[in-house]
Design a protein around this motif. Structure first.
Motif, PDB file in Angstrom:
ATOM      1  N   ASN A   1       0.819  -1.212   0.000  1.00 29.82           N
ATOM      2  CA  ASN A   1       0.000   0.000   0.000  1.00 29.82           C
ATOM      3  C   ASN A   1       0.855   1.266   0.000  1.00 29.82           C
ATOM      4  OD1 ASN A   1      -2.988  -0.788   0.270  1.00 29.82           O
ATOM      5  ND2 ASN A   1      -1.981  -2.128   1.748  1.00 29.82           N
ATOM      6  N   PHE A   2       2.029   1.191   0.609  1.00 30.06           N
ATOM      7  CA  PHE A   2       2.929   2.337   0.517  1.00 30.06           C
ATOM      8  C   PHE A   2       3.366   2.554  -0.932  1.00 30.06           C
ATOM      9  CE2 PHE A   2       7.418   3.432   0.006  1.00 30.06           C
ATOM     10  CZ  PHE A   2       7.365   4.775   0.360  1.00 30.06           C
ATOM     11  N   GLU A   3       3.669   1.455  -1.633  1.00 29.06           N
ATOM     12  CA  GLU A   3       4.085   1.583  -3.030  1.00 29.06           C
ATOM     13  C   GLU A   3       2.957   2.152  -3.892  1.00 29.06           C
ATOM     14  OE1 GLU A   3       5.374  -2.312  -4.049  1.00 29.06           O
ATOM     15  OE2 GLU A   3       7.345  -2.102  -3.092  1.00 29.06           O
ATOM     16  N   ILE A   4       1.714   1.756  -3.608  1.00 34.39           N
ATOM     17  CA  ILE A   4       0.580   2.314  -4.348  1.00 34.39           C
ATOM     18  C   ILE A   4       0.454   3.801  -4.066  1.00 34.39           C
ATOM     19  CG2 ILE A   4      -1.933   2.277  -4.581  1.00 34.39           C
ATOM     20  CD1 ILE A   4      -1.827  -0.724  -3.975  1.00 34.39           C
ATOM     21  N   LEU A   5       0.549   4.154  -2.794  1.00 36.37           N
ATOM     22  CA  LEU A   5       0.464   5.566  -2.413  1.00 36.37           C
ATOM     23  C   LEU A   5       1.567   6.382  -3.081  1.00 36.37           C
ATOM     24  CD1 LEU A   5      -0.604   7.905  -0.637  1.00 36.37           C
ATOM     25  CD2 LEU A   5       0.918   7.069   1.181  1.00 36.37           C
ATOM     26  N   ASP A   6       2.784   5.897  -3.043  1.00 37.51           N
ATOM     27  CA  ASP A   6       3.902   6.624  -3.633  1.00 37.51           C
ATOM     28  C   ASP A   6       3.743   6.747  -5.142  1.00 37.51           C
ATOM     29  OD1 ASP A   6       6.736   7.727  -3.200  1.00 37.51           O
ATOM     30  OD2 ASP A   6       7.067   6.204  -4.748  1.00 37.51           O
ATOM     31  N   SER A   7       3.264   5.694  -5.784  1.00 37.83           N
ATOM     32  CA  SER A   7       3.070   5.727  -7.235  1.00 37.83           C
ATOM     33  C   SER A   7       2.004   6.745  -7.628  1.00 37.83           C
ATOM     34  CB  SER A   7       2.688   4.333  -7.740  1.00 37.83           C
ATOM     35  OG  SER A   7       2.408   4.359  -9.124  1.00 37.83           O
ATOM     36  N   GLU A   8       0.903   6.770  -6.902  1.00 40.87           N
ATOM     37  CA  GLU A   8      -0.166   7.725  -7.211  1.00 40.87           C
ATOM     38  C   GLU A   8       0.302   9.160  -6.979  1.00 40.87           C
ATOM     39  OE1 GLU A   8      -2.822   7.099  -8.676  1.00 40.87           O
ATOM     40  OE2 GLU A   8      -3.057   4.945  -8.470  1.00 40.87           O
ATOM     41  N   LEU A   9       1.029   9.381  -5.906  1.00 37.91           N
ATOM     42  CA  LEU A   9       1.543  10.723  -5.645  1.00 37.91           C
ATOM     43  C   LEU A   9       2.519  11.160  -6.734  1.00 37.91           C
ATOM     44  CD1 LEU A   9       2.138  10.587  -1.777  1.00 37.91           C
ATOM     45  CD2 LEU A   9       0.421  11.941  -2.983  1.00 37.91           C
ATOM     46  N   GLN A  10       3.356  10.244  -7.179  1.00 39.54           N
ATOM     47  CA  GLN A  10       4.312  10.570  -8.234  1.00 39.54           C
ATOM     48  C   GLN A  10       3.589  10.968  -9.525  1.00 39.54           C
ATOM     49  OE1 GLN A  10       7.055   7.425  -9.109  1.00 39.54           O
ATOM     50  NE2 GLN A  10       8.392   8.718 -10.342  1.00 39.54           N
ATOM     51  N   GLU A  11       2.529  10.240  -9.876  1.00 39.84           N
ATOM     52  CA  GLU A  11       1.775  10.566 -11.083  1.00 39.84           C
ATOM     53  C   GLU A  11       1.055  11.904 -10.939  1.00 39.84           C
ATOM     54  OE1 GLU A  11       1.706   9.091 -13.983  1.00 39.84           O
ATOM     55  OE2 GLU A  11       3.159   7.606 -13.291  1.00 39.84           O
ATOM     56  N   LEU A  12       0.506  12.164  -9.764  1.00 40.26           N
ATOM     57  CA  LEU A  12      -0.165  13.436  -9.528  1.00 40.26           C
ATOM     58  C   LEU A  12       0.808  14.608  -9.627  1.00 40.26           C
ATOM     59  CD1 LEU A  12      -2.445  12.346  -6.555  1.00 40.26           C
ATOM     60  CD2 LEU A  12      -3.253  13.148  -8.789  1.00 40.26           C
ATOM     61  N   ILE A  13       2.004  14.425  -9.106  1.00 41.26           N
ATOM     62  CA  ILE A  13       3.023  15.480  -9.189  1.00 41.26           C
ATOM     63  C   ILE A  13       3.400  15.734 -10.650  1.00 41.26           C
ATOM     64  CG2 ILE A  13       5.436  16.011  -8.652  1.00 41.26           C
ATOM     65  CD1 ILE A  13       5.005  14.561  -5.970  1.00 41.26           C
ATOM     66  N   SER A  14       3.548  14.694 -11.425  1.00 43.21           N
ATOM     67  CA  SER A  14       3.884  14.856 -12.846  1.00 43.21           C
ATOM     68  C   SER A  14       2.777  15.610 -13.593  1.00 43.21           C
ATOM     69  CB  SER A  14       4.114  13.488 -13.491  1.00 43.21           C
ATOM     70  OG  SER A  14       5.211  12.823 -12.903  1.00 43.21           O
ATOM     71  N   GLU A  15       1.524  15.284 -13.279  1.00 45.69           N
ATOM     72  CA  GLU A  15       0.406  15.974 -13.929  1.00 45.69           C
ATOM     73  C   GLU A  15       0.386  17.453 -13.569  1.00 45.69           C
ATOM     74  OE1 GLU A  15      -3.134  13.942 -12.846  1.00 45.69           O
ATOM     75  OE2 GLU A  15      -2.696  12.144 -14.020  1.00 45.69           O
ATOM     76  N   GLN A  16       0.635  17.762 -12.309  1.00 44.29           N
ATOM     77  CA  GLN A  16       0.652  19.164 -11.897  1.00 44.29           C
ATOM     78  C   GLN A  16       1.798  19.920 -12.548  1.00 44.29           C
ATOM     79  OE1 GLN A  16      -2.629  18.970 -10.616  1.00 44.29           O
ATOM     80  NE2 GLN A  16      -1.756  20.814  -9.720  1.00 44.29           N
TER      81      GLN A  16
END
Length: 457
Positions: free
Chosen positions: A397-412
């Motif tokens: 779940n940490f890896e999922i959280l980190d992956s989603e945050l990374q994608e959100l940062i890239s989109e921003q």
């Protein structure tokens, strides 16, 4: 004695005249130079002279106002280019540096708990994280223009301390392979170096570069008040001169000056409207992009810190109340950041996935902590690390959280670059249009003055 020819007899007079002519010419030039200001003044105070002088002032005011706007717009374009090509990439490199260092520390800590194939996979991930961190350091150092700045000092410090960390981790892994308990001590020392020196400095670098991005963005969306006031002043001057011309020439309308005034009003309205639109829309877009970007970046940093501290507690087999309170505060901060940015991102579903992963991670952590408090270390380790494909473990779940945050940062980041490109395009458009209008307006003033001057000829 024979007499000389008349031509030869008078030649001495020609020579004297030829010699004296330059002296009289220089004297005349000096007299003319002394009289020139008086003559110019006499011409200037005549109606044609005054009209010429007034027209010259109008042309100068128009060109100065247009030049100021063109110069300011060009400077703004250069500032946007600097922000896009240097400042923002530097901030992203600083953010990436922190995350990769944190990932390396987290992987080194969790990999220390694994055995066999899992440990080998962790070693590969650990090496990749260190490689990415090294590349981020190089990108950051290349993006820093001032050699004596705090940013450069931080990058040099990280470059000096990172090999020490790598050496300590290698010693920990070597001792762990031979089941030497001192390996945990080396790992603790390495993590202390990372948490106490490398990560705080990397975070400071990220804060400094992010603040610089925010400051430059705030300046870019600020209206160009000085050049706008110059255009307004040029319009006022043209109106006043037209009133004076009407009284001086007994004609109500001067077509040239009317056209020049109309063109300058169009230039003023265009530049003002563009500045107002850029300020209104870009300020909102920048705030709606930069603020979520900063909060999501900080959330990812906090998640990395929480995971590393959680794994280190397992290595040391000691998860005291202080460590648990710190973990709870970090989880709460991540949840607040996700909640605050949900309506500002392009993919709210990613926020929902991240929040669910955060909830499952916190639940798994509670189970891990319960097993540790009851002396069941192997069970706690299994819950935290989980088997491959285990959807309930902390690591998954940490890896999922980190992956989603990374994608959100890239989109921003992509959204931010779109906003900055819009500002650059707007500034370029204003430069071209104002240049064209001011040049035509200056020519109209000259064309409007010429017929009035011809009336005095």
């Amino acid at each position: 004695m024979p007499s000389l020819p008349a031509l030869d007899a008078d030649r001495w007079m020609d020579r004297d005249s030829a010699q004296s002519r330059p002296s009289r010419s220089l004297s005349g030039m000096a007299v003319a130079a002394r009289r020139a200001p008086k003559r110019l003044w006499r011409v200037a105070v005549t109606p044609p002279g005054v009209m010429t002088l007034v027209s010259f002032v109008c042309v100068l005011a128009i060109l100065a106002a247009g030049g100021a706007m063109v110069y300011s717009s060009t400077v703004r374009q250069n500032e946007v280019n600097t922000l896009i090509t240097q400042t923002e990439p530097l901030a992203d490199s600083a953010q990436e540096l922190f995350n990769k260092l944190s990932v390396a520390d987290s992987i080194a800590t969790t990999g220390f708990l694994k055995q066999g194939k899992g440990n080998n996979a962790s070693q590969v991930e650990y090496s990749e994280a260190l490689r990415d961190a090294s590349e981020a350091i190089l990108r950051a150092s290349h993006g820093i223009q001032e050699v004596d700045s705090r940013e450069m000092e931080i990058t040099l410090l990280i470059q000096q301390e990172l090999p020490k960390y790598i050496t300590l981790v290698a010693q920990a892994q070597t001792n762990d392979r031979v089941r030497n308990p001192i390996g945990a001590s080396y790992l603790t020392e390495a993590s202390a170096l990372m948490q106490g020196t490398l990560l705080p400095n990397a975070q400071e670098l990220h804060l400094l570069t992010s603040r610089r991005v925010s400051d430059q963005q705030a300046q870019l969306v600020t209206p160009l008040w000085f050049p706008l006031s110059g255009l307004a002043a040029a319009v006022i001057i043209l109106l006043i001169v037209q009133v004076w011309l009407a009284a001086e020439t007994h004609r109500r309308i001067n077509v040239g000056f009317v056209l020049a005034t109309a063109l300058m009003i169009v230039a003023l309205l265009w530049a003002s409207g563009s500045s107002a639109l850029t300020w209104a829309t870009s300020w909102q877009k920048v705030d709606g992009t930069v603020r979520p970007l900063q909060e999501l970046t900080q959330a990812r940093i906090t998640a990395q810190q929480a995971r590393t501290d959680e794994a280190l507690g397992l290595v040391q087999r000691d998860y005291d109340e202080r460590r648990q309170n710190t973990y709870s505060q970090r989880i709460a901060q991540i949840g607040e950041a996700l909640e605050a940015t949900r309506d500002d991102v392009d993919s709210p579903a990613r926020i929902d996935n991240a929040r669910e992963a955060l909830r499952l991670w916190d639940s798994s952590h509670a189970s891990t902590l319960y097993q540790m408090q009851n002396g069941n270390f192997n069970e706690a380790l299994q819950i935290s690390l989980g088997a491959e494909g285990d959807a309930t473990s902390s690591e998954t779940n940490f890896e999922i959280l980190d992956s989603e945050l990374q994608e959100l940062i890239s989109e921003q980041r992509d959204d931010l670059r779109v906003v900055l490109n819009d500002v650059r395009t707007s500034a370029d458009r204003v430069t071209k249009i104002v240049t064209f209008l001011t040049v035509i307006a200056a020519l109209c003033v000259i064309a409007g003055t010429r017929p009035r001057l011809q009336e005095y000829v």
